[in-house]
Design an enzyme around this catalytic site. Structure first.
Site, PDB file in Angstrom:
ATOM      1  N   ARG A 198      24.332   6.009  14.761  1.00 44.12           N
ATOM      2  CA  ARG A 198      25.445   5.641  15.732  1.00 44.12           C
ATOM      3  C   ARG A 198      25.083   3.980  16.290  1.00 44.12           C
ATOM      4  NH1 ARG A 198      25.597   9.491  19.985  1.00 44.12           N
ATOM      5  NH2 ARG A 198      27.119   8.054  21.615  1.00 44.12           N
TER       6      ARG A 198
ATOM      7  N   ARG B  71      29.641   7.478  12.243  1.00 49.54           N
ATOM      8  CA  ARG B  71      30.206   8.149  12.473  1.00 49.54           C
ATOM      9  C   ARG B  71      31.657   8.324  12.063  1.00 49.54           C
ATOM     10  NH1 ARG B  71      28.488   8.938  18.759  1.00 49.54           N
ATOM     11  NH2 ARG B  71      29.399   7.475  17.951  1.00 49.54           N
TER      12      ARG B  71
ATOM     13  N   SER C 273      29.152  14.005  20.396  1.00 49.44           N
ATOM     14  CA  SER C 273      28.709  13.233  20.284  1.00 49.44           C
ATOM     15  C   SER C 273      29.049  12.715  18.749  1.00 49.44           C
ATOM     16  CB  SER C 273      27.232  13.505  20.802  1.00 49.44           C
ATOM     17  OG  SER C 273      26.845  14.701  20.235  1.00 49.44           O
TER      18      SER C 273
ATOM     19  N   GLU D 185      20.076  25.684  18.611  1.00 50.35           N
ATOM     20  CA  GLU D 185      20.074  24.723  16.543  1.00 50.35           C
ATOM     21  C   GLU D 185      19.912  26.481  15.900  1.00 50.35           C
ATOM     22  OE1 GLU D 185      18.823  23.573  19.428  1.00 50.35           O
ATOM     23  OE2 GLU D 185      20.154  22.069  19.759  1.00 50.35           O
TER      24      GLU D 185
END
Lengths: 299, 319
Positions: free
Chosen positions: B175, B18, B45, B66
């Site tokens: 991640r 990330r 995040s 979303e």
């Protein structure tokens, strides 16, 4: 019986001169709406499929937008600064194709291919195949989020281009619309106009019997919209409201257009059976007579 | 005197992809005003706080919504922007699947979907938060390119490629910390496998967070005299059919290893290719069920995606 080029006889309407009077504009819209309905009736009858009830519910709105409101023409269909119109109730693609043909975006003869194998004119519109279509819609609840995205792009560009989206009322049962309305309000998208085709019928029953939307004006206002109600078959009312964007500075506009599914055909109007029924030969002839009658009551 | 051994890939420093994602996105946005970020409350995040600070108007946060997020991205693309949608892959792909199909892929809009924290990265949070189905779901949709980078270098390269290419792309951004697999001069090429280790006995095809584990497995096998070819397959769709067929033809079999469900992902794509072009033995390593609680590392090991697990699968193919 299939639709052939001889059935695609829609006269192509040009744009009015810029300084046309309101009366001239209304006359232009009325003539367009009449011709679009006649051609759309042929389209659905000869193709043996379509959504004529929803088409006829929306045609006065489409004719008003393309006839006198949207800053878009066949020459500017790819101009980044064009106004955008997104048809969220994509199942009335037949009405959109016929409208686009009426205003020269689509060759009139191409209407004869509606729903035929390999035609660009699918039962739901495709932006990559039909000039003037801005989004591939069909599944409900998609148009408004896309319109919000476009209105955001215009805002980022500090552009005056406007975004209009036509949604069915039953379609508002999809939660994605309310997600989009929150975002439109949050971002103060006052050049975005949602038009709800409020015919109060969905596929099998009334909206009230299914999942009631009322009080719709209050709900839209609570989500931060400037709410206006109009007779969705009155070209003058539609023209005045849709030309007056932004209706309230800082707020997106929510136009509740009260309509009748199947309008103005006597046996179709406000009749839930005509969601996707196809007129037989006798019904076709009667509907054609009613549409061609010069003294036809508009509202 | 003590010999300094070349450290195994397993002993290399680890990186969170990330970081490469946000750094690259900022560089791209600096160079091209059309680039915008679109998020579902996922600023933190996605590590996009610095991006938001640098480009406050160009990070569009639609909130926890979303379906709206993907539709908005489609509309932004209609207006000439290049939106990079950044959201936890489980929610991006799962909740907005129809928007991805209709508004992005079928509409062929210039939207870049970045699935953050995919696979079992959210280990202990459980299967609702695992995104092992994303690749299989999207593989079924025509017109969308699927890229699963293996390290920060490939993540950055894939982003640069996506920004420069027209049309829909899905990129998984991990991640889970991974070592660098590629050198800094790596250039992403869509649909091309990279032979990251030569070998003739057996082939391991992998991508994403598992690629370095496949390389470590090859080290274990080499110590036993087994020569394992390791193919990196960052593009799951379109798949490099030629590389897969060559592996099927030239080695005893193929092990696929990925941080995804073991049906319909990279393994499924490889198996479909092999069956149609050059039948060969294929072992698919992935996650076959809703996982129990545990860290991401624990879960990968549990499902045979450790270096030893991959090596074991390769050994079985040879016997």
């Amino acid at each position: 019986m299939t639709l052939t080029a001889e059935h695609a006889t829609l006269p192509v309407l040009g744009r009015l001169p810029i300084h046309s009077s309101r009366a001239e504009q209304i006359g232009h819209i009325a003539e367009a709406a009449k011709q679009i309905r006649i051609q759309d009736l042929k389209l659905v009858h000869h193709a043996g499929a379509g959504h004529i009830g929803g088409d006829f519910s929306a045609i006065d709105i489409l004719a008003t937008l393309y006839g006198a409101v949207l800053d878009i023409s066949p020459d500017t269909v790819n101009d980044p600064e064009r106004d955008r119109f997104i048809l969220s109730k994509g199942h009335v693609a037949g009405a959109l194709y016929t409208t686009l043909a009426a205003f020269g975006f689509l060759p009139v003869e191409e209407l004869a291919t509606f729903l035929k194998p390999l035609s660009a004119l699918n039962g739901h519109p495709n932006r990559n195949k039909v000039a003037g279509v801005e989004a591939n819609t069909g599944p409900l609840g998609h148009g408004l989020p896309i319109a919000v995205g476009h209105a955001l792009s215009a805002k980022l560009d500090v552009s005056l281009r406007r975004t209009y989206v036509l949604a069915g009322d039953g379609e508002l049962q999809e939660g994605s619309n309310w997600e989009a309305m929150m975002a439109a309000s949050q971002y103060q998208l006052d050049r975005l106009t949602v038009i709800v085709d409020r015919n109060r019928l969905q596929q099998g029953a009334t909206t009230k019997e299914t999942n009631d939307l009322d009080p719709l004006p209050e709900k839209a206002a609570a989500f931060g919209f400037a709410v206006v109600e109009v007779n969705g078959h009155d070209h003058g009312e539609l023209l005045d409201v849709l030309s007056a964007v932004p209706f309230r500075p800082g707020k997106p506009t929510f136009v509740i257009a009260h309509t009748h599914k199947g309008h103005p055909i006597s046996f179709m109007s406000n009749n839930v059976a005509w969601h996707h029924r196809v007129p037989d030969a006798a019904e076709f002839q009667q509907a054609l007579r009613e549409l061609e009658s010069p003294r036809r009551e508009l509202v | 005197m003590t010999l300094v051994e070349t450290p195994s890939i397993a002993d290399q420093p680890r990186y969170d992809c990330r970081d490469a994602y946000v750094e690259t996105l900022a560089q791209l946005a600096e160079a091209d005003h059309r680039i915008v970020g679109v998020v579902n409350d996922s600023v933190g995040s996605s590590k996009l706080n610095s991006f938001r600070k640098a480009f406050p108007d160009r990070l569009i946060n639609v909130g926890i919504a979303e379906q709206d997020m993907v539709g908005v991205a489609s509309g932004l693309a209609n207006g000439g922007r290049i939106p990079f949608v950044s959201a936890a892959s489980c929610f991006l792909t799962g909740r907005a699947l129809e928007q991805i199909k209709a508004d992005v892929a079928y509409s062929n809009t210039n939207v870049k979907l970045c699935g953050m924290s995919p696979g079992v990265a959210y280990g202990e949070l459980g299967p609702t938060h695992h995104s092992i189905e994303d690749i299989a779901w999207l593989r079924a949709i025509a017109g969308i390119r699927i890229i699963v980078p293996a390290d920060p270098i490939e993540t950055a390269a894939a982003l640069r490629w996506a920004a420069a290419s027209e049309g829909p792309v899905f990129i998984r951004v991990s991640r889970m910390s991974v070592p660098k697999v590629y050198s800094e001069d790596y250039t992403f090429e869509l649909g091309k496998a990279i032979t990251v280790r030569e070998g003739n006995d057996v082939t391991v095809i992998s991508n994403g967070t598992v690629l370095w584990r496949a390389l470590a497995a090859a080290e274990l096998l080499a110590a036993e005299g087994i020569s394992a070819r390791v193919l990196s397959m960052p593009t799951v769709k379109p798949l490099d059919t030629d590389a897969v067929v060559a592996a099927a033809r030239e080695t005893a079999g193929i092990v696929t290893a990925e941080e995804a469900v073991s049906s319909g992902g990279l393994g499924g794509a490889v198996a479909e290719t092999v069956v149609q072009h050059h039948p060969a033995r294929v072992t698919i390593l992935g996650i076959p069920e809703f996982a129990p609680t545990g860290s991401a590392g624990y879960l990968l090991d549990r499902y045979g995606l450790s270096p030893e697990g991959i090596a074991t699968a390769a050994r079985k193919l040879l016997h």
